[in-house]
Motif scaffolding. Structure first.
Motif, mmCIF file in Angstrom:
data_model
loop_
_atom_site.group_PDB
_atom_site.id
_atom_site.type_symbol
_atom_site.label_atom_id
_atom_site.label_comp_id
_atom_site.label_asym_id
_atom_site.label_seq_id
_atom_site.Cartn_x
_atom_site.Cartn_y
_atom_site.Cartn_z
ATOM 1 N N GLY A 89 -11.632 6.674 -15.449
ATOM 2 C CA GLY A 89 -11.631 8.120 -15.710
ATOM 3 C C GLY A 89 -12.542 8.488 -16.871
ATOM 4 O O GLY A 89 -13.326 9.441 -16.791
ATOM 5 N N HIS B 199 -10.336 11.511 -16.998
ATOM 6 C CA HIS B 199 -11.607 12.196 -16.785
ATOM 7 C C HIS B 199 -11.558 13.605 -17.369
ATOM 8 O O HIS B 199 -12.446 14.014 -18.128
ATOM 9 C CB HIS B 199 -11.928 12.259 -15.282
ATOM 10 N N ASP B 200 -10.540 14.350 -17.053
ATOM 11 C CA ASP B 200 -10.457 15.750 -17.481
ATOM 12 C C ASP B 200 -10.363 15.847 -19.009
ATOM 13 O O ASP B 200 -10.912 16.772 -19.621
ATOM 14 C CB ASP B 200 -9.251 16.439 -16.835
ATOM 15 N N GLU C 43 -6.327 8.585 -13.066
ATOM 16 C CA GLU C 43 -7.747 8.505 -13.455
ATOM 17 C C GLU C 43 -8.308 9.897 -13.741
ATOM 18 O O GLU C 43 -9.036 10.098 -14.715
ATOM 19 C CB GLU C 43 -8.513 7.820 -12.309
ATOM 20 N N GLN C 44 -7.948 10.852 -12.884
ATOM 21 C CA GLN C 44 -8.441 12.225 -13.054
ATOM 22 C C GLN C 44 -8.016 12.817 -14.406
ATOM 23 O O GLN C 44 -8.753 13.601 -15.008
ATOM 24 C CB GLN C 44 -7.918 13.103 -11.900
#
Ligand code: HPA
Ligand code: ZN
Length: 345
Positions: free
Chosen positions: A121, A81-82, A77-78
């Protein structure tokens, strides 16, 4: 100040929306390596320069092969997001006020990544962007057209729990040999679910694919659509229906739809009365974000100040924002244009 300098200043100052952006296509090589490290994956490239050197495309397929390969570093998920956060912080400096972002769920579910991981994310980054950068957003999953309609139906079932996050469903990937008609049934279901439809058509494929997207998929926008000008009756229909085209100038040059930016038909689309917009498509792969596309248009095409103001207005008019938000953004475009004229004489 030279005419081009003035056009550049106006292009930079105008508020804009981006309506054709594949979030996986904003994956810069630096982030690709960082995510590969984080997820303990190896890349076949030695370093970021080697990745960039591989971005010499001959057509859409030669790009897609490497684009799907790059997306394989997105796991957690990160990571999603990033990826989205990097895109948003980058375009905030280009006066981008609203974004409508594509993602390819099947690129991820095929690798065992759940749709929930991808959506969580992306939505977290988009919500943060709205709070901290003032950029509003819509999210649009796309079916991969080189896969079957049955696979699209299965993907639609995977997406169903998250539909409240989506404004529309799109259609992308290899266009030639995969006409919109292949997906008529699944998009009928998409519309029954209350979602709008958009589709890539007339990028590499013929004008007949644009007609199919209109008649069979009932699209609210055509992504690319630049080949529509080859068909006079279709061009007239697009004008009459005020059908938006999300045009991607630098992408079209990178994928050899046009040999040079000077040959791009964006100005001809505008002069034909079509609701064309400027977008970046896959900025990490095609040599530029939205601001770069605007700069290329202002420098290389015979556009006027009025054309640029119209393009900025079109980007909001063609968006999936509600009428009040559209009116607010259109007023802001007019305001910037009026100040610009006053300051420049
Ligand atoms: N065309 C089709 N599919 C895509 C593209 C494109 O330009 N970018 C990402 N997927
Ligand atoms: Zn695209």
């Amino acid at each position: 100040m030279s005419t081009v300098d003035r056009l550049q200043q106006l292009a930079a100052a105008l508020p804009k929306a981006e309506l054709h952006l594949h979030i996986e296509g904003s994956l810069e090589p630096e982030l690709m390596f960082a995510l590969a490290r984080r997820n303990k994956l190896s890349l076949r490239f030695k370093d970021v320069e080697a990745v960039r050197a591989a971005y010499a495309f001959t057509d859409l397929q030669s790009f897609l092969d490497i684009y799907y390969e790059g997306a394989a570093v997105l796991v957690q998920e990160q990571d999603f997001h990033d990826l989205a956060w990097a895109y948003l912080t980058r375009v905030a400096g280009d006066n981008v006020r609203h974004v409508e972002i594509f993602f390819d769920p099947q690129s991820h579910t095929a690798r065992g990544i759940a749709v929930e991981t991808v959506v969580a994310g992306l939505v977290a980054a988009l919500q943060k962007g709205e709070r901290e950068l003032g950029i509003t957003w819509r999210l649009i999953p796309c079916f991969l057209r080189h896969l079957s309609e049955d696979e699209a139906f299965a993907t639609l079932a995977d997406l169903a729990p998250f539909v409240h996050h989506f404004a529309a469903i799109g259609l992308d990937s290899s266009e030639r040999g995969h006409p919109p008609s292949k997906f008529a049934l699944v998009f009928a279901r998409v519309r029954e679910m209350g979602l709008k439809v958009v589709a890539h058509a007339g990028e590499e494929g013929p004008p007949a694919y644009v007609t199919e997207a209109l008649d069979l998929l009932r699209v609210s926008r055509v992504d690319h659509g630049v080949r529509s000008l080859e068909d006079a009756a279709l061009t007239e229909r697009l004008r009459r229906e005020a059908m938006p085209l999300t045009v991607c100038p630098l992408s079209n040059v990178k994928l050899r739809v046009f040999d040079r930016i000077e040959d791009h038909n964006l100005k001809r689309l505008l002069d034909a009365g079509l609701l064309a917009t400027i977008n970046s498509d896959d900025p990490a792969y095609f040599g530029g974000y939205l601001g770069d596309n605007w700069r290329a248009v202002a420098t290389a095409l015979p556009v006027t100040e009025a054309d640029l103001v119209r393009l900025a207005g079109n980007s909001f008019a063609a968006s999936f924002l509600g009428p009040d938000d559209k009116a607010r953004h259109l007023a802001a475009v007019d305001d910037v244009a009026a100040r610009f004229r006053q300051a420049g004489g």
